[in-house]
Scaffold this motif. Structure first.
Motif, PDB file in Angstrom:
ATOM      1  N   LEU A 202       3.185  11.286 -42.694  1.00 57.66           N
ATOM      2  CA  LEU A 202       3.935  12.484 -43.027  1.00 57.66           C
ATOM      3  C   LEU A 202       3.303  13.668 -42.308  1.00 57.66           C
ATOM      4  CD1 LEU A 202       5.972  14.178 -44.725  1.00 57.66           C
ATOM      5  CD2 LEU A 202       4.172  14.338 -46.466  1.00 57.66           C
ATOM      6  N   PHE A 203       4.066  14.302 -41.421  1.00 55.30           N
ATOM      7  CA  PHE A 203       3.590  15.467 -40.695  1.00 55.30           C
ATOM      8  C   PHE A 203       4.053  16.699 -41.468  1.00 55.30           C
ATOM      9  CE2 PHE A 203       3.590  12.011 -37.742  1.00 55.30           C
ATOM     10  CZ  PHE A 203       2.431  12.196 -37.013  1.00 55.30           C
ATOM     11  N   GLN A 204       3.119  17.301 -42.154  1.00 52.86           N
ATOM     12  CA  GLN A 204       3.414  18.369 -43.106  1.00 52.86           C
ATOM     13  C   GLN A 204       3.012  19.724 -42.531  1.00 52.86           C
ATOM     14  OE1 GLN A 204       2.202  18.339 -47.579  1.00 52.86           O
ATOM     15  NE2 GLN A 204       0.580  19.447 -46.496  1.00 52.86           N
ATOM     16  N   ARG A 205       4.004  20.628 -42.406  1.00 56.23           N
ATOM     17  CA  ARG A 205       3.694  21.985 -41.954  1.00 56.23           C
ATOM     18  C   ARG A 205       3.049  22.776 -43.083  1.00 56.23           C
ATOM     19  NH1 ARG A 205       8.551  25.767 -39.996  1.00 56.23           N
ATOM     20  NH2 ARG A 205       9.061  25.506 -42.219  1.00 56.23           N
ATOM     21  N   SER A 206       3.635  22.695 -44.260  1.00 58.06           N
ATOM     22  CA  SER A 206       3.060  23.340 -45.441  1.00 58.06           C
ATOM     23  C   SER A 206       3.514  22.572 -46.669  1.00 58.06           C
ATOM     24  CB  SER A 206       3.482  24.811 -45.533  1.00 58.06           C
ATOM     25  OG  SER A 206       4.884  24.919 -45.669  1.00 58.06           O
ATOM     26  N   ARG A 279      -5.594  16.034 -52.486  1.00 60.30           N
ATOM     27  CA  ARG A 279      -5.069  17.062 -53.384  1.00 60.30           C
ATOM     28  C   ARG A 279      -5.134  18.441 -52.723  1.00 60.30           C
ATOM     29  NH1 ARG A 279      -7.561  15.499 -57.972  1.00 60.30           N
ATOM     30  NH2 ARG A 279      -9.244  17.023 -57.845  1.00 60.30           N
ATOM     31  N   LYS A 280      -6.182  18.691 -51.973  1.00 56.56           N
ATOM     32  CA  LYS A 280      -6.323  19.968 -51.271  1.00 56.56           C
ATOM     33  C   LYS A 280      -5.228  20.122 -50.215  1.00 56.56           C
ATOM     34  CE  LYS A 280      -9.667  22.730 -48.661  1.00 56.56           C
ATOM     35  NZ  LYS A 280     -11.047  22.765 -48.078  1.00 56.56           N
ATOM     36  N   LYS A 281      -4.927  19.025 -49.511  1.00 52.18           N
ATOM     37  CA  LYS A 281      -3.865  19.060 -48.501  1.00 52.18           C
ATOM     38  C   LYS A 281      -2.504  19.369 -49.116  1.00 52.18           C
ATOM     39  CE  LYS A 281      -5.643  15.613 -45.193  1.00 52.18           C
ATOM     40  NZ  LYS A 281      -5.330  14.300 -44.557  1.00 52.18           N
ATOM     41  N   LEU A 282      -2.307  18.924 -50.354  1.00 52.22           N
ATOM     42  CA  LEU A 282      -0.992  19.002 -50.982  1.00 52.22           C
ATOM     43  C   LEU A 282      -0.821  20.213 -51.899  1.00 52.22           C
ATOM     44  CD1 LEU A 282      -0.569  15.228 -51.907  1.00 52.22           C
ATOM     45  CD2 LEU A 282       0.381  16.433 -49.938  1.00 52.22           C
ATOM     46  N   THR A 283      -1.853  21.044 -51.994  1.00 55.18           N
ATOM     47  CA  THR A 283      -1.773  22.213 -52.878  1.00 55.18           C
ATOM     48  C   THR A 283      -1.393  23.462 -52.080  1.00 55.18           C
ATOM     49  OG1 THR A 283      -3.457  21.289 -54.355  1.00 55.18           O
ATOM     50  CG2 THR A 283      -3.003  23.651 -54.529  1.00 55.18           C
ATOM     51  N   VAL A 311      -0.595  14.088 -42.577  1.00 59.43           N
ATOM     52  CA  VAL A 311      -1.177  14.736 -41.407  1.00 59.43           C
ATOM     53  C   VAL A 311      -0.862  16.229 -41.466  1.00 59.43           C
ATOM     54  CG1 VAL A 311      -1.253  14.817 -38.888  1.00 59.43           C
ATOM     55  CG2 VAL A 311      -0.812  12.627 -40.068  1.00 59.43           C
ATOM     56  N   VAL A 312      -1.897  17.059 -41.469  1.00 56.19           N
ATOM     57  CA  VAL A 312      -1.681  18.509 -41.563  1.00 56.19           C
ATOM     58  C   VAL A 312      -1.895  19.216 -40.232  1.00 56.19           C
ATOM     59  CG1 VAL A 312      -2.226  18.605 -44.021  1.00 56.19           C
ATOM     60  CG2 VAL A 312      -4.064  18.870 -42.330  1.00 56.19           C
ATOM     61  N   ASP A 313      -2.379  18.499 -39.218  1.00 52.70           N
ATOM     62  CA  ASP A 313      -2.499  19.092 -37.892  1.00 52.70           C
ATOM     63  C   ASP A 313      -1.107  19.349 -37.330  1.00 52.70           C
ATOM     64  OD1 ASP A 313      -5.452  18.981 -37.322  1.00 52.70           O
ATOM     65  OD2 ASP A 313      -5.077  16.868 -37.757  1.00 52.70           O
ATOM     66  N   ALA A 314      -0.912  20.471 -36.696  1.00 55.26           N
ATOM     67  CA  ALA A 314       0.405  20.850 -36.181  1.00 55.26           C
ATOM     68  C   ALA A 314       0.881  19.871 -35.112  1.00 55.26           C
ATOM     69  CB  ALA A 314       0.344  22.259 -35.605  1.00 55.26           C
ATOM     70  N   VAL A 315       2.179  19.599 -35.127  1.00 58.25           N
ATOM     71  CA  VAL A 315       2.786  18.761 -34.095  1.00 58.25           C
ATOM     72  C   VAL A 315       2.988  19.608 -32.852  1.00 58.25           C
ATOM     73  CG1 VAL A 315       4.818  17.428 -33.447  1.00 58.25           C
ATOM     74  CG2 VAL A 315       3.942  17.303 -35.788  1.00 58.25           C
ATOM     75  N   LYS A 329      -4.487  13.931 -30.738  1.00 63.61           N
ATOM     76  CA  LYS A 329      -4.220  12.540 -31.087  1.00 63.61           C
ATOM     77  C   LYS A 329      -2.747  12.207 -30.926  1.00 63.61           C
ATOM     78  CE  LYS A 329      -4.708   9.176 -34.837  1.00 63.61           C
ATOM     79  NZ  LYS A 329      -5.164   8.954 -36.236  1.00 63.61           N
ATOM     80  N   LEU A 330      -2.464  11.031 -30.365  1.00 62.49           N
ATOM     81  CA  LEU A 330      -1.096  10.528 -30.256  1.00 62.49           C
ATOM     82  C   LEU A 330      -0.857   9.512 -31.362  1.00 62.49           C
ATOM     83  CD1 LEU A 330       1.624  10.300 -28.787  1.00 62.49           C
ATOM     84  CD2 LEU A 330       0.596   8.509 -27.352  1.00 62.49           C
ATOM     85  N   HIS A 331       0.087   9.791 -32.211  1.00 63.08           N
ATOM     86  CA  HIS A 331       0.430   8.895 -33.316  1.00 63.08           C
ATOM     87  C   HIS A 331       1.635   8.053 -32.875  1.00 63.08           C
ATOM     88  CE1 HIS A 331      -1.938  11.475 -36.191  1.00 63.08           C
ATOM     89  NE2 HIS A 331      -1.683  12.346 -35.231  1.00 63.08           N
TER      90      HIS A 331
END
Length: 495
Positions: A202-206, A279-283, A311-315, A329-331
């Protein structure tokens, strides 16, 4: 089916979702029957026809996600699934004889006001035209899939699709999948597909705030009770209404309620996500309500699965084989699914609307859409918008809001007929006053918080959400205020 040979009508309605169907019902109830509903697809239903992704359903309880004139419907689920909602819409069209007004496979590309004749001329994609005395746009806010602006998106050689255009022919079983976006649609489909895919990133912007959802299929006994004693159905609808109105207060400046809702969300997070790093990534770092609250019992547990990674690193780029992030990194994946929502602030796009003296609506709305009560626009006589600017609800049922608008518009049209008005439109002063009110009140809500959401324009202006209670909106739509409109007598025009 409406008569295809007839190229004129009193009222043209664009769209056959909840907005269009309810508008036709309100008009017929008011004695206006010369109606044509123009639908681009080959079936009615709007967003509930188009969104068929796994797990698709409503985040408003069924007993309140329904028209007031057809509220005692035998829903199977507390929160209806997509297929059940579409079935309800077909039930409405059949019971109230609305389908005869619908012209399917008729996409409107533009509509222009002919001031000399006081009619709107609608141009279709197939080259045909229709003339109408009044036009109601019922295309909604959530109908244009939004794709992220990522370099190389067209290069990817695997399967790639948006949640609103789900590719059911592609088998996700044992595949490596990337999900870009973590909005309301992703919250529903990701837990479903995570059960069968080999791996999911999951590539999450926020992140977004979550809240428990009392989701269940009603038992046969519960269904019997609701069907046998309609008063229970009515009371449950009232219970839902009161709860949602209370939740809305948290978004609209009530700090104690905001603290309570936030505390409950944090409690769910702590209970369902035991890993402190995840939890920190998702808060979120913004207040609840700044973005749409995510109602789900399954979203957070799905993100803790061993085959799921957040994944919280920007695409930064999409290549032929996968997704590259800011860390280099290439996913590599077999499929990319975009859960990036809709271009909600681009109202009525791509349809072109030309008003009095050649005014272009998208030019008028270039810095943010606005409409009086979300429905009427100065310079565009006899033209109305359903689910327009500042009519979405952060907590509430859009069907409730639509009904207030539909009844209001029907009253305006009935007044026009009774008074022999050639045209009626909101005054520029009334619209400007209303816009200033919405902007001022938005500043006191969580919608104007420091987050990116589909509620706001790129400049941070809340153009989508209503900033009061549903009760207030109903009161303000009870009767048109004569001083806020200007009309022209038909006899005067003829002279």
């Amino acid at each position: 089916m409406a008569n295809q040979a007839n190229n004129s009508c009193k009222v043209a309605i664009i769209g056959s979702g909840f907005g269009g169907l309810g508008m036709a019902y309100s008009l017929r109830k008011s004695g206006i029957d010369s109606i044509v509903i123009l639908e681009k697809a080959d079936d009615l239903g709007g967003t509930w026809r188009e969104n068929t992704y796994p797990g698709c359903g409503c985040d408003v309880p069924s007993h309140f996600y329904s028209y007031s004139f057809e509220s005692h419907y035998s829903w199977e689920w507390r929160y209806a699934k997509q297929s059940e909602i579409l079935k309800y819409q077909h039930h409405i069209a059949s019971k109230y004889d609305l389908e005869k007004h619908i012209r399917y496979r008729t996409e409107v590309t533009s509509t222009a006001y002919d001031d000399a004749r006081a009619v709107w001329v609608l141009q279709m994609k197939d080259g045909s035209t229709l003339e109408a005395e009044s036009v109601v746009s019922a295309v909604g806010q959530l109908h244009q899939a939004a794709y992220p602006k990522i370099a190389g998106r067209e290069k990817f050689k695997g399967a790639a699709f948006h949640s609103a255009h789900w590719d059911h022919s592609f088998d996700l079983k044992d595949k490596k999948v990337a999900v870009i976006g973590s909005g309301a649609s992703a919250v529903q489909f990701l837990p479903e597909i995570a059960k069968t895919v080999k791996s999911l990133e999951l590539f999450q912007r926020s992140p977004g705030w979550t809240f428990p959802k009392a989701e269940k299929k009603l038992s046969n006994f519960e269904l019997w009770l609701f069907n046998t004693f309609p008063i229970l159905h009515t009371l449950d609808r009232l219970r839902i209404f009161l709860f949602i109105e209370t939740l809305a207060k948290a978004y609209n400046g009530n700090k104690p309620l905001l603290w309570l809702v936030t505390a409950l969300s944090k409690l769910q997070m702590r209970w369902q996500v035991r890993d402190p790093e995840l939890r920190k990534k998702l808060t979120p770092e913004f207040a609840i309500g700044c973005k749409r609250l995510l109602l789900s019992n399954d979203w957070l547990p799905a993100l803790t699965r061993s085959n799921v990674d957040v994944v919280v690193d920007a695409v930064t780029e999409i290549t032929e084989t996968g997704v590259r992030t800011a860390d280099g990194k290439l996913h590599e994946v077999d499929a990319i699914i975009y859960g990036t929502g809709f271009a909600a602030t681009q109202f009525l796009t791509p349809m072109r609307v030309t008003g009095r003296n050649g005014r272009d609506l998208h030019t008028d709305w270039a810095k943010g859409a606005s409409a009086y009560l979300g429905m009427a626009i100065s310079g565009y006589p006899n033209f109305y918008v359903l689910y327009g600017p500042n009519t979405n609800v952060g907590a509430g049922s859009i069907i409730f809001m639509l009904e207030q608008q539909q009844n209001y518009i029907a009253k305006l049209m009935k007044q026009r007929v009774q008074n022999n008005w050639r045209s009626i439109e909101v005054t520029a002063a009334a619209q400007a006053r209303y816009k200033n009110e919405m902007d001022s009140r938005s500043a006191e809500t969580t919608y104007s918080g420091d987050c990116q959401s589909w509620y706001k324009t790129a400049e941070g202006v809340n153009t989508n959400n209503w900033v009061g209670s549903m009760v207030e909106f109903r009161r303000r739509c009870a009767e048109p205020i004569a001083e806020d409109f200007q009309s022209e007598k038909a006899s005067t025009a003829a002279a």
